[in-house]
Scaffold this motif. Structure first.
Motif, PDB file in Angstrom:
ATOM      1  N   GLU A  47       3.594  -8.350   4.155  1.00 12.81           N
ATOM      2  CA  GLU A  47       4.901  -8.311   2.914  1.00 12.81           C
ATOM      3  C   GLU A  47       4.442  -7.727   1.722  1.00 12.81           C
ATOM      4  OE1 GLU A  47       8.310  -8.695   3.681  1.00 12.81           O
ATOM      5  OE2 GLU A  47       7.473  -7.935   5.538  1.00 12.81           O
ATOM      6  N   ALA A  48       3.104  -8.667   1.640  1.00  8.93           N
ATOM      7  CA  ALA A  48       2.531  -8.608   0.101  1.00  8.93           C
ATOM      8  C   ALA A  48       2.136  -7.335  -0.168  1.00  8.93           C
ATOM      9  CB  ALA A  48       1.525  -9.389  -0.184  1.00  8.93           C
ATOM     10  N   LEU A  49       1.253  -6.669   1.044  1.00 15.87           N
ATOM     11  CA  LEU A  49       0.883  -5.335   0.927  1.00 15.87           C
ATOM     12  C   LEU A  49       2.144  -4.240   0.723  1.00 15.87           C
ATOM     13  CD1 LEU A  49      -1.631  -5.112   3.608  1.00 15.87           C
ATOM     14  CD2 LEU A  49      -2.097  -5.100   1.381  1.00 15.87           C
ATOM     15  N   MET A  50       3.125  -4.513   1.442  1.00 10.06           N
ATOM     16  CA  MET A  50       4.197  -3.347   1.265  1.00 10.06           C
ATOM     17  C   MET A  50       5.006  -3.601  -0.019  1.00 10.06           C
ATOM     18  SD  MET A  50       5.869  -3.161   4.889  1.00 10.06           S
ATOM     19  CE  MET A  50       5.980  -4.979   5.248  1.00 10.06           C
ATOM     20  N   LYS A  51       4.911  -4.912  -0.474  1.00  9.54           N
ATOM     21  CA  LYS A  51       5.592  -4.816  -2.028  1.00  9.54           C
ATOM     22  C   LYS A  51       4.747  -4.328  -3.045  1.00  9.54           C
ATOM     23  CE  LYS A  51       8.802  -8.400  -0.764  1.00  9.54           C
ATOM     24  NZ  LYS A  51       9.348  -9.393  -0.445  1.00  9.54           N
ATOM     25  N   LYS A  52       3.336  -3.982  -2.781  1.00  8.68           N
ATOM     26  CA  LYS A  52       2.339  -3.414  -3.935  1.00  8.68           C
ATOM     27  C   LYS A  52       2.631  -1.724  -3.257  1.00  8.68           C
ATOM     28  CE  LYS A  52      -1.355  -5.915  -3.113  1.00  8.68           C
ATOM     29  NZ  LYS A  52      -2.819  -6.129  -3.061  1.00  8.68           N
ATOM     30  N   GLY A  53       3.099  -1.288  -2.277  1.00 10.27           N
ATOM     31  CA  GLY A  53       3.302  -0.022  -2.194  1.00 10.27           C
ATOM     32  C   GLY A  53       2.382   0.394  -1.013  1.00 10.27           C
ATOM     33  N   GLU A  54       1.782  -0.445  -0.350  1.00  4.39           N
ATOM     34  CA  GLU A  54       0.169  -0.128   0.618  1.00  4.39           C
ATOM     35  C   GLU A  54       0.966  -0.046   1.955  1.00  4.39           C
ATOM     36  OE1 GLU A  54      -3.169  -2.327   0.034  1.00  4.39           O
ATOM     37  OE2 GLU A  54      -2.780  -2.464  -2.170  1.00  4.39           O
ATOM     38  N   GLU A  55       0.150   0.508   3.003  1.00  4.90           N
ATOM     39  CA  GLU A  55       0.536   0.441   4.027  1.00  4.90           C
ATOM     40  C   GLU A  55       0.341  -0.821   4.875  1.00  4.90           C
ATOM     41  OE1 GLU A  55       0.571   3.713   6.757  1.00  4.90           O
ATOM     42  OE2 GLU A  55       1.093   5.276   5.459  1.00  4.90           O
ATOM     43  N   PRO A  56       1.066  -1.398   5.595  1.00  7.41           N
ATOM     44  CA  PRO A  56       0.666  -2.636   6.264  1.00  7.41           C
ATOM     45  C   PRO A  56      -0.221  -2.388   7.369  1.00  7.41           C
ATOM     46  CG  PRO A  56       2.908  -1.784   7.162  1.00  7.41           C
ATOM     47  CD  PRO A  56       2.378  -0.840   6.136  1.00  7.41           C
ATOM     48  N   ILE A  57      -1.062  -3.553   7.865  1.00  5.64           N
ATOM     49  CA  ILE A  57      -1.752  -3.637   8.822  1.00  5.64           C
ATOM     50  C   ILE A  57      -1.197  -3.615  10.259  1.00  5.64           C
ATOM     51  CG2 ILE A  57      -3.515  -5.019  10.161  1.00  5.64           C
ATOM     52  CD1 ILE A  57      -3.754  -6.455   7.142  1.00  5.64           C
ATOM     53  N   GLU A  58      -1.424  -2.610  11.182  1.00  3.89           N
ATOM     54  CA  GLU A  58      -0.695  -2.583  12.549  1.00  3.89           C
ATOM     55  C   GLU A  58      -1.453  -3.329  13.281  1.00  3.89           C
ATOM     56  OE1 GLU A  58       2.030  -1.056  12.877  1.00  3.89           O
ATOM     57  OE2 GLU A  58       2.425   0.585  11.541  1.00  3.89           O
ATOM     58  N   PHE A  59      -0.460  -3.890  14.162  1.00  4.00           N
ATOM     59  CA  PHE A  59      -1.087  -4.828  15.333  1.00  4.00           C
ATOM     60  C   PHE A  59      -0.143  -4.874  16.317  1.00  4.00           C
ATOM     61  CE2 PHE A  59       0.588  -8.884  14.561  1.00  4.00           C
ATOM     62  CZ  PHE A  59       1.173  -8.796  12.988  1.00  4.00           C
ATOM     63  N   ASP A  60      -0.521  -5.176  17.427  1.00  3.32           N
ATOM     64  CA  ASP A  60       0.203  -5.275  18.633  1.00  3.32           C
ATOM     65  C   ASP A  60       0.606  -6.794  18.779  1.00  3.32           C
ATOM     66  OD1 ASP A  60       1.182  -3.022  20.141  1.00  3.32           O
ATOM     67  OD2 ASP A  60      -0.505  -2.753  20.939  1.00  3.32           O
ATOM     68  N   HIS A  61       2.149  -6.918  19.074  1.00  2.00           N
ATOM     69  CA  HIS A  61       2.577  -8.421  19.250  1.00  2.00           C
ATOM     70  C   HIS A  61       3.947  -8.377  20.026  1.00  2.00           C
ATOM     71  CE1 HIS A  61       5.697  -8.356  16.012  1.00  2.00           C
ATOM     72  NE2 HIS A  61       4.718  -7.420  15.567  1.00  2.00           N
TER      73      HIS A  61
ATOM     74  N   ASP B 552      18.400  -0.246  -0.734  1.00  2.00           N
ATOM     75  CA  ASP B 552      17.369  -0.882  -1.318  1.00  2.00           C
ATOM     76  C   ASP B 552      16.065  -1.125  -0.339  1.00  2.00           C
ATOM     77  OD1 ASP B 552      15.781  -1.621  -3.492  1.00  2.00           O
ATOM     78  OD2 ASP B 552      16.508  -3.674  -3.384  1.00  2.00           O
ATOM     79  N   VAL B 553      16.204  -0.686   0.936  1.00  5.36           N
ATOM     80  CA  VAL B 553      15.091  -1.013   1.759  1.00  5.36           C
ATOM     81  C   VAL B 553      13.769  -0.268   1.739  1.00  5.36           C
ATOM     82  CG1 VAL B 553      15.692   0.595   3.843  1.00  5.36           C
ATOM     83  CG2 VAL B 553      14.547  -1.625   4.223  1.00  5.36           C
ATOM     84  N   ASN B 554      12.595  -0.692   1.766  1.00  2.00           N
ATOM     85  CA  ASN B 554      11.364  -0.253   1.557  1.00  2.00           C
ATOM     86  C   ASN B 554      10.707  -0.137   2.966  1.00  2.00           C
ATOM     87  OD1 ASN B 554       8.657   0.697   0.677  1.00  2.00           O
ATOM     88  ND2 ASN B 554       8.306  -1.438   0.122  1.00  2.00           N
ATOM     89  N   ILE B 555      10.564   1.137   3.350  1.00  2.00           N
ATOM     90  CA  ILE B 555       9.773   1.444   4.529  1.00  2.00           C
ATOM     91  C   ILE B 555       8.526   1.908   4.242  1.00  2.00           C
ATOM     92  CG2 ILE B 555       9.874   2.443   6.987  1.00  2.00           C
ATOM     93  CD1 ILE B 555      13.152   2.416   6.525  1.00  2.00           C
ATOM     94  N   PRO B 556       7.319   1.666   4.782  1.00  2.00           N
ATOM     95  CA  PRO B 556       6.173   2.032   4.259  1.00  2.00           C
ATOM     96  C   PRO B 556       5.921   3.319   5.183  1.00  2.00           C
ATOM     97  CG  PRO B 556       5.807   0.301   5.926  1.00  2.00           C
ATOM     98  CD  PRO B 556       7.141   0.416   5.489  1.00  2.00           C
ATOM     99  N   GLY B 557       5.236   4.318   4.797  1.00  2.00           N
ATOM    100  CA  GLY B 557       4.336   5.186   5.550  1.00  2.00           C
ATOM    101  C   GLY B 557       5.675   6.503   6.208  1.00  2.00           C
ATOM    102  N   ASP B 558       5.191   7.080   7.250  1.00  2.00           N
ATOM    103  CA  ASP B 558       6.071   8.055   7.500  1.00  2.00           C
ATOM    104  C   ASP B 558       6.380   7.987   8.869  1.00  2.00           C
ATOM    105  OD1 ASP B 558       7.169  10.648   6.971  1.00  2.00           O
ATOM    106  OD2 ASP B 558       5.292  10.969   5.872  1.00  2.00           O
ATOM    107  N   ALA B 559       7.192   8.944   9.532  1.00  2.00           N
ATOM    108  CA  ALA B 559       7.724   8.734  10.849  1.00  2.00           C
ATOM    109  C   ALA B 559       6.992   9.563  11.948  1.00  2.00           C
ATOM    110  CB  ALA B 559       8.900   9.711  10.881  1.00  2.00           C
TER     111      ALA B 559
END
Lengths: 250, 648
Positions: A47-61, B552-559
């Motif tokens: 959440e914090a990363l995305m709010k800074k405009g960075e890509e989140p860490i992907e993990f399976d769950h 206003d949703v923020n989705i990271p990255g691409d499709a």
């Protein structure tokens, strides 16, 4: 309940794709909490990363109850982290201390190619199951369930092996990346049940052959698999599998 | 809003004749497809939980070509895996007077008389075959010393008819169905397509003929054509954000079908499970269920007074130091004949009441589930043998030892009885589109009894759809359609545009922010108890939230690669629409029944049903951007007398 904040330093494996270079990246979470699960810590960080405009860490769950087997990560070099018999999703931050540095990496094995960050492809396990991990019965037309009596202790032993969640921790922890515990657990489940006897020989040969074809290594009795298994499946399964195999091929 | 009484569009196709003979008669009269013809047909099965895996395996065994899809990396991980307690069947092994009729009766009564008699009877009728089938597959059920199968009792029943495999019954049943499925993969009759999410349904000439899926690894859109589509995609409890559902469980596939013409049945019917581990903080991502079987030996209580409860909450008083006289075992007190084993809706509501009174423990939103007396009577070893793994799980999550300190529990969203409307053959209002398991609305009425979800999922997949699908294909004789048909172009384009639109928003709030807000609205206004004003508020606020989401949703990255938050955003966009429909459905139903409790309609805190006006199924039709229309299917009860449910 204490709600004191913890600071956790993370070093997380980031890799965009299978053919891109990967590296450990440092992150710090200042407002962690001992009641958080480890995956909730990653959610929080994301959440914090995305709010800074960075890509989140992907993990399976998925289930986050330790039963679906989706989550898979090395935490401080241990598959699923430091708590015995616990999948990463049920590992809670109370297992760590304020100020700890925690290293998070994906499963690493040739047979589990990386997809992104901590996500790997475990299709090889499905292929092993497809090779023989079943009793060949079609739907319908069976005798009453109680017509097949099974001694309670045999049923319990079969269950102990059937408890496998297919997460792949055994492979990740094994210095040979062997899938022996996974494969043996299914073979042993059926070896302890009368329903499994008709195909006993065929099954063990087919599943062991498939395991090799998928690129998993051999078992050399390190026992790391048993130590990290979130369902605490005993390595005696592997001994049973070998016995079954020898009986089948001799 | 337009309401259609006795809607002609809802043809239930319930066979004539006495209840006990309907299913046999139906099976005798429906058409068959020869083995040579079965192999000419392709069936698309979406979802590989109990319903999907059992259907896919069974159909492939019969000769159909099956393509099976799941969102997880393996079919074995579907959320059925997490079911703990057990599966019901009317075997009567314990000789305690059970039979098909009683299982039927308990299920229809437990559902508060809001399910079809014929469907529920069929479910009870095939229950015994399910157990036989699973044992034949090598499912390691619990056994007695003599080698026979063990049974236990479960909430809402007075007989022991629940079969179980420790606290992991769902796992073992799913692995049984998954193994049957993998056998068919090996034989080449099933093509397994994991990490695929169905984003839309393709109809040709009004019939379901294909699906558009997103490959979750590459991000590519893929098309699949078939002669029928089986939706086995589970429930939508995650609309509440916090629920016991797996994180990836979602309504998208079902919702897309709703928007393509499949009516949605009873969307408001939600089960709130009484025994879950309470919420610990804002970071909480999901809730963990503790099996209802715990209520066989655990006693539910709170302190008798608000003052004592306050002392416990502030840590000044330890629960073990509260005297017997100062404990209120409220379920035993109010419901002496069922005690702690009242059905889930009753247990949950009463936990809410005592917490509303200020007598909750923990954060205030919890009650005790205490094993002190059971341990004293039976010994810690016996209790450990029954519940050991559950106690361990509790300790891992909560950090307290339930052998020494009473567990704390609180109700949580667990299951949705509502789902796509289906006829007796499990076909939706779109020809060729079927819904199985939790994805349909059919068998549990307004409240599901414990250990009945697994039964229904497997009944639909092993023993219902394999018969009824053949009848459709033999009658309808679908013509060949492939993915080059222009409808596939059109629907795929729409799905792609939707993704592009979402990615282009680049707003400030995360998907999780929206999900959490939606969940709070749903829990507060469309949760354990509802009223007119609250439901109207919910409709207004959800609609505003949806508007905000699209701005206003923020989705990271691409499709075009693995992007979990994009998957998540697509699901939340649909939940934001579903939530509103659930509120509308709850608003229309001016009565209390099962999990639907309207505060205006009660007698002394118990649900007050209104059979004269509300003995119907609500089936909602989507009207392309112009709201929705309500169709009513009248429920006829010819075999059971409608009584006010009493567990006193």
């Amino acid at each position: 309940m204490s709600t004191e904040k913890m600071t956790i330093h993370l070093k997380v494996w980031r890799q965009k794709g299978p053919n891109e270079p990967g590296k450990l990246v440092d992150y710090t979470v200042n407002d962690a909490n001992e009641h958080m699960s480890f995956l909730e810590l990653l959610d929080w960080l994301n959440e914090a990363l995305m709010k800074k405009g960075e890509e989140p860490i992907e993990f399976d769950h998925d289930c986050r109850e330790g039963i679906c087997g989706s989550c898979n990560m090395m935490i401080n070099g241990m598959a699923h982290g430091p708590q015995r018999g616990t999948a990463a999703c049920q590992l809670h931050m109370r297992q760590f201390k304020d100020g700890d540095t925690v290293v998070v990496e994906p499963w690493r094995a040739t047979a589990f190619p990386l997809i992104k960050d901590l996500v790997v492809d475990r299709a090889a396990f499905d292929n092993i199951m497809a090779a023989g991990g079943y009793v060949s019965v079609n739907t319908g037309g069976y005798v009453d369930a109680n017509a097949i009596p099974i001694p309670k202790d045999e049923a319990e032993t079969a269950f102990d092996y059937a408890a496998c969640i297919g997460c792949g921790a055994c492979v990740a922890a094994c210095p040979n990346s062997s899938a022996s515990l996974f494969t043996a657990a299914k073979i042993s489940q059926y070896a302890h049940l009368p329903q499994g006897h008709a195909e006993r020989k065929k099954r063990v040969v087919a599943m062991v052959d498939q395991m090799e074809k998928e690129g998993f290594g051999d078992c050399s009795n390190h026992g790391e698999c048993e130590a990290v298994c979130p369902k605490e499946i005993s390595i005696t399964a592997i001994a049973e599998m070998r016995r079954e195999y020898i009986k089948a091929v001799l | 809003m337009e309401i259609i009484e006795n809607s002609p569009k809802l043809v239930s196709k319930i066979p004539d004749g006495p209840l006990t003979e309907k299913w046999s008669k139906h099976k005798n009269s429906i058409k068959l497809l020869s083995p040579a013809n079965k192999k000419k047909h392709t069936v698309l099965v979406v979802g590989t939980g109990l319903a999907g895996a059992s259907a896919a395996a069974s159909l492939a065994e019969m000769g159909y070509n099956v393509k099976a899809f799941c969102i997880q990396d393996s079919a074995r991980r579907a959320h059925s895996i997490a079911a703990q307690g057990g599966i019901n069947a009317a075997k009567n092994y314990p000789n305690d007077g059970d039979n098909v009729w009683r299982l039927f009766y308990d299920t229809i009564k437990g559902g508060d008389y809001r399910a079809r008699e014929a469907n529920v009877y069929r479910l009870a009728e095939v229950s015994n075959s399910i157990i036989d089938q699973c044992v034949a597959q090598g499912v390691p059920f619990a056994r007695e010393y003599g080698g026979t199968l063990a049974n236990r009792s479960f909430g809402g029943a007075q007989v022991s008819r629940t079969f179980y495999a420790r606290g992991q019954t769902g796992q073992q049943l799913l692995l049984g169905a998954y193994s049957a499925l993998m056998r068919q993969v090996h034989l080449g009759k099933v093509e397994m397509l994991p990490r695929r999410e169905m984003l839309d349904l393709v109809k040709v000439d009004g019939k379901a003929r294909g699906i558009i899926v997103r490959n979750l690894v590459t991000g590519d859109m893929e098309r699949y054509a078939g002669d029928a589509v089986l939706l086995c995609t589970g429930g939508y409890g995650n609309v509440y954000y916090l629920s016991t559902n797996a994180k990836n469980s979602n309504v998208t596939a079902a919702w897309r079908c709703y928007k393509r013409g499949a009516f949605f049945g009873n969307p408001n019917y939600t089960q709130i499970h009484p025994t879950c581990i309470p919420v610990s903080g804002i970071y909480q991502s999901k809730l963990t269920l503790m099996s209802e079987s715990l209520r066989n030996d655990g006693r539910v209580w709170v302190p008798k007074t608000k003052e004592l409860a306050e002392q416990v909450r502030s840590g000044k008083l330890h629960p073990n130091d509260i005297k017997e006289d100062d404990r209120d075992y409220f379920l035993e007190r109010k419901y002496p004949s069922f005690g702690n084993l009242v059905p889930r809706d009753v247990a949950s509501r009463n936990a809410k009441y005592v917490c509303d009174e200020g007598r909750g423990v923990g954060s205030g939103l919890a009650v005790y589930l205490d094993f002190r007396d059971a341990i004293k009577e039976q010994g810690a070893d016996t209790i450990s043998a029954k519940y050991g793994n559950l106690f361990e799980m509790y300790e891992k999550i909560q950090g307290e030892d339930p052998y020494k300190v009473p567990m704390m529990i609180f109700p949580a969203v667990h299951y949705t009885m509502g789902g796509l409307w289906v006829d007796y053959n499990l076909m939706t209002t779109v020809p060729g589109l079927y819904a199985l398991g939790e994805a349909n609305f059919s068998d549990h009425g307004a409240n599901r009894l414990g250990a009945s979800a697994l039964m229904q999922g497997l009944a639909d997949g092993y023993f219902v759809v394999p018969y009824t699908l053949g009848d459709y294909l033999a009658t309808d004789k679908p013509e060949k359609v492939d993915t080059s048909h222009p409808e596939f172009d059109k629907i795929e384009k729409e799905a792609t545009e939707r993704i592009d639109k979402l990615l282009a928003i680049k707003g400030k709030k995360t998907v999780l922010d929206f999900h959490r807000e939606l969940g709070n609205l749903m829990w507060d206004y469309v949760g354990m108890s509802r009223n007119k004003e609250g439901l109207e508020t919910a409709i207004e606020k959800i609609s505003a939230l949806r508007e905000e989401f699209w701005k206003d949703v923020n989705i990271p990255g691409d499709a075009n690669y693995y992007n979990k938050y994009l998957e998540y955003a697509l699901r939340i966009a649909d939940f934001l629409e579903l939530g509103e429909l659930m509120a509308r459905d709850a608003l229309v139903r001016e009565e209390s029944c099962g999990g639907h409790f309207r505060e205006e309609y009660q007698v002394d805190g118990e649900a007050k049903r209104n059979d004269a006006d509300f003995a119907f199924v609500s089936a909602w039709e989507y009207l392309n951007g112009e709201g929705e229309r309500l169709h009513k299917e009248e429920l006829k009860f010819e075999n059971v007398e409608l009584t006010q449910r009493s567990y006193k």
